[in-house]
Design a protein around this motif. Structure first.
Motif, PDB file in Angstrom:
ATOM      1  N   UNK A   1      -4.715   5.691   1.512  1.00 15.30           N
ATOM      2  CA  UNK A   1      -3.850   4.579   1.132  1.00 15.30           C
ATOM      3  C   UNK A   1      -4.324   4.032  -0.204  1.00 15.30           C
ATOM      4  N   UNK A   2      -3.376   3.786  -1.099  1.00 12.96           N
ATOM      5  CA  UNK A   2      -3.733   3.252  -2.405  1.00 12.96           C
ATOM      6  C   UNK A   2      -2.888   2.026  -2.711  1.00 12.96           C
ATOM      7  N   UNK A   3      -3.368   1.240  -3.664  1.00 13.69           N
ATOM      8  CA  UNK A   3      -2.654   0.047  -4.091  1.00 13.69           C
ATOM      9  C   UNK A   3      -1.625   0.372  -5.168  1.00 13.69           C
ATOM     10  N   UNK A   4      -1.556   1.632  -5.563  1.00 14.65           N
ATOM     11  CA  UNK A   4      -0.559   2.052  -6.548  1.00 14.65           C
ATOM     12  C   UNK A   4       0.007   3.397  -6.119  1.00 14.65           C
TER      13      UNK A   4
ATOM     14  N   UNK B   1       0.844  -1.182   0.000  1.00 15.17           N
ATOM     15  CA  UNK B   1       0.000   0.000   0.000  1.00 15.17           C
ATOM     16  C   UNK B   1       0.884   1.237   0.000  1.00 15.17           C
ATOM     17  N   UNK B   2       0.405   2.293  -0.641  1.00 11.43           N
ATOM     18  CA  UNK B   2       1.128   3.556  -0.695  1.00 11.43           C
ATOM     19  C   UNK B   2       0.299   4.633  -0.016  1.00 11.43           C
ATOM     20  N   UNK B   3       0.939   5.401   0.827  1.00  8.68           N
ATOM     21  CA  UNK B   3       0.270   6.507   1.490  1.00  8.68           C
ATOM     22  C   UNK B   3       0.426   7.743   0.612  1.00  8.68           C
ATOM     23  N   UNK B   4      -0.643   8.529   0.470  1.00  8.57           N
ATOM     24  CA  UNK B   4      -0.570   9.750  -0.319  1.00  8.57           C
ATOM     25  C   UNK B   4      -1.262  10.879   0.429  1.00  8.57           C
ATOM     26  N   UNK B   5      -0.817  12.093   0.153  1.00 11.51           N
ATOM     27  CA  UNK B   5      -1.406  13.283   0.741  1.00 11.51           C
ATOM     28  C   UNK B   5      -1.113  14.455  -0.193  1.00 11.51           C
ATOM     29  N   UNK B   6      -2.166  15.128  -0.657  1.00 14.04           N
ATOM     30  CA  UNK B   6      -2.013  16.223  -1.606  1.00 14.04           C
ATOM     31  C   UNK B   6      -2.941  17.378  -1.247  1.00 14.04           C
ATOM     32  N   UNK B   7      -2.556  18.546  -1.723  1.00 15.27           N
ATOM     33  CA  UNK B   7      -3.396  19.744  -1.622  1.00 15.27           C
ATOM     34  C   UNK B   7      -3.517  20.297  -3.035  1.00 15.27           C
ATOM     35  N   UNK B   8      -4.740  20.636  -3.445  1.00 12.57           N
ATOM     36  CA  UNK B   8      -4.971  21.154  -4.788  1.00 12.57           C
ATOM     37  C   UNK B   8      -5.974  22.295  -4.712  1.00 12.57           C
ATOM     38  N   UNK B   9      -5.761  23.328  -5.517  1.00 15.36           N
ATOM     39  CA  UNK B   9      -6.716  24.442  -5.612  1.00 15.36           C
ATOM     40  C   UNK B   9      -7.437  24.332  -6.947  1.00 15.36           C
ATOM     41  N   UNK B  10      -8.773  24.454  -6.899  1.00 18.37           N
ATOM     42  CA  UNK B  10      -9.598  24.361  -8.098  1.00 18.37           C
ATOM     43  C   UNK B  10     -10.587  25.519  -8.136  1.00 18.37           C
ATOM     44  N   UNK B  11     -11.063  25.817  -9.325  1.00 20.87           N
ATOM     45  CA  UNK B  11     -12.130  26.784  -9.530  1.00 20.87           C
ATOM     46  C   UNK B  11     -13.282  26.055 -10.199  1.00 20.87           C
TER      47      UNK B  11
ATOM     48  N   UNK C   1     -19.003  15.338  -5.408  1.00 18.46           N
ATOM     49  CA  UNK C   1     -18.658  14.032  -4.901  1.00 18.46           C
ATOM     50  C   UNK C   1     -17.438  13.407  -5.537  1.00 18.46           C
ATOM     51  N   UNK C   2     -17.232  12.152  -5.162  1.00 21.25           N
ATOM     52  CA  UNK C   2     -16.136  11.356  -5.686  1.00 21.25           C
ATOM     53  C   UNK C   2     -16.678   9.993  -6.100  1.00 21.25           C
ATOM     54  N   UNK C   3     -16.022   9.414  -7.085  1.00 18.20           N
ATOM     55  CA  UNK C   3     -16.335   8.048  -7.529  1.00 18.20           C
ATOM     56  C   UNK C   3     -15.050   7.231  -7.477  1.00 18.20           C
ATOM     57  N   UNK C   4     -14.590   6.911  -6.259  1.00 20.82           N
ATOM     58  CA  UNK C   4     -13.305   6.226  -6.134  1.00 20.82           C
ATOM     59  C   UNK C   4     -13.381   4.771  -6.601  1.00 20.82           C
ATOM     60  N   UNK C   5     -12.337   4.341  -7.246  1.00 15.96           N
ATOM     61  CA  UNK C   5     -12.228   2.970  -7.721  1.00 15.96           C
ATOM     62  C   UNK C   5     -11.709   2.104  -6.575  1.00 15.96           C
ATOM     63  N   UNK C   6     -12.478   1.106  -6.150  1.00 10.49           N
ATOM     64  CA  UNK C   6     -12.080   0.277  -5.012  1.00 10.49           C
ATOM     65  C   UNK C   6     -10.860  -0.585  -5.324  1.00 10.49           C
ATOM     66  N   UNK C   7     -10.532  -0.771  -6.598  1.00  9.79           N
ATOM     67  CA  UNK C   7      -9.329  -1.530  -6.921  1.00  9.79           C
ATOM     68  C   UNK C   7      -8.076  -0.654  -6.822  1.00  9.79           C
TER      69      UNK C   7
END
Length: 150
Positions: free
Chosen positions: A122-125, A51-61, A73-79
């Motif tokens: 946590x992600x698998x990639x 597993x890989x740990x990730x943490x990001x900050x992003x600004x959007x308009x 919302x989000x549509x996260x891929x469980x794989x």
């Protein structure tokens, strides 16, 4: 009106996400990293998959033609994701927390909105950028109805 159980669930998810992001901020500051750079750690789960740990900050308009209620919302891929937490801050001070268990919320948008989005989990990639993370979690916003013309 939102039922008390839904409100309690939202509060618990928000508190959990804030604790996780607070820890991420603390480790980023004390390791000399910035929130925008990925912090990757290898973690073993019960199935011995990496597993890989990730943490990001992003600004959007956001750019909406009509103001009104929108589903964000989000549509996260469980794989791809073992855990994912998304906290969205609006310029007016409102906050939305999303996760694998709470994937959408209803908000009122007024044309162009400036958002600050924190993504952690946590992600698998290996996820190497905030743009990649936003694409993989399937971030979206769509009108709940036809919108207002006010």
């Amino acid at each position: 009106m939102i039922k008390q159980s839904v409100m309690l669930t939202l509060i618990v998810v928000t508190l959990l996400a804030n604790v996780i992001l607070g820890f991420e901020l603390y480790t980023a500051i004390h390791n000399g990293n910035t929130m925008a750079s990925p912090s990757i750690a290898h973690v073993k789960n019960q199935n011995s998959s990496q597993l890989y740990h990730f943490s990001f900050k992003e600004k959007l308009h956001t750019h909406v033609k009509k103001k009104g209620e929108y589903v964000i919302g989000i549509r996260p891929n469980s794989s791809v994701f073992n855990e994912v937490y998304v906290i969205i801050y609006f310029n007016n001070g409102n906050t939305i927390s999303l996760s694998l268990n709470q994937t959408q919320a209803i908000v009122k948008l007024h044309g162009e909105e400036k958002l600050t989005i924190f993504l952690t989990g946590l992600s698998y990639q290996n996820i190497s950028s905030a743009e990649m993370a936003l694409n993989l979690v399937g971030f979206y916003y769509t009108p709940l109805n036809d919108g207002e013309t006010d």
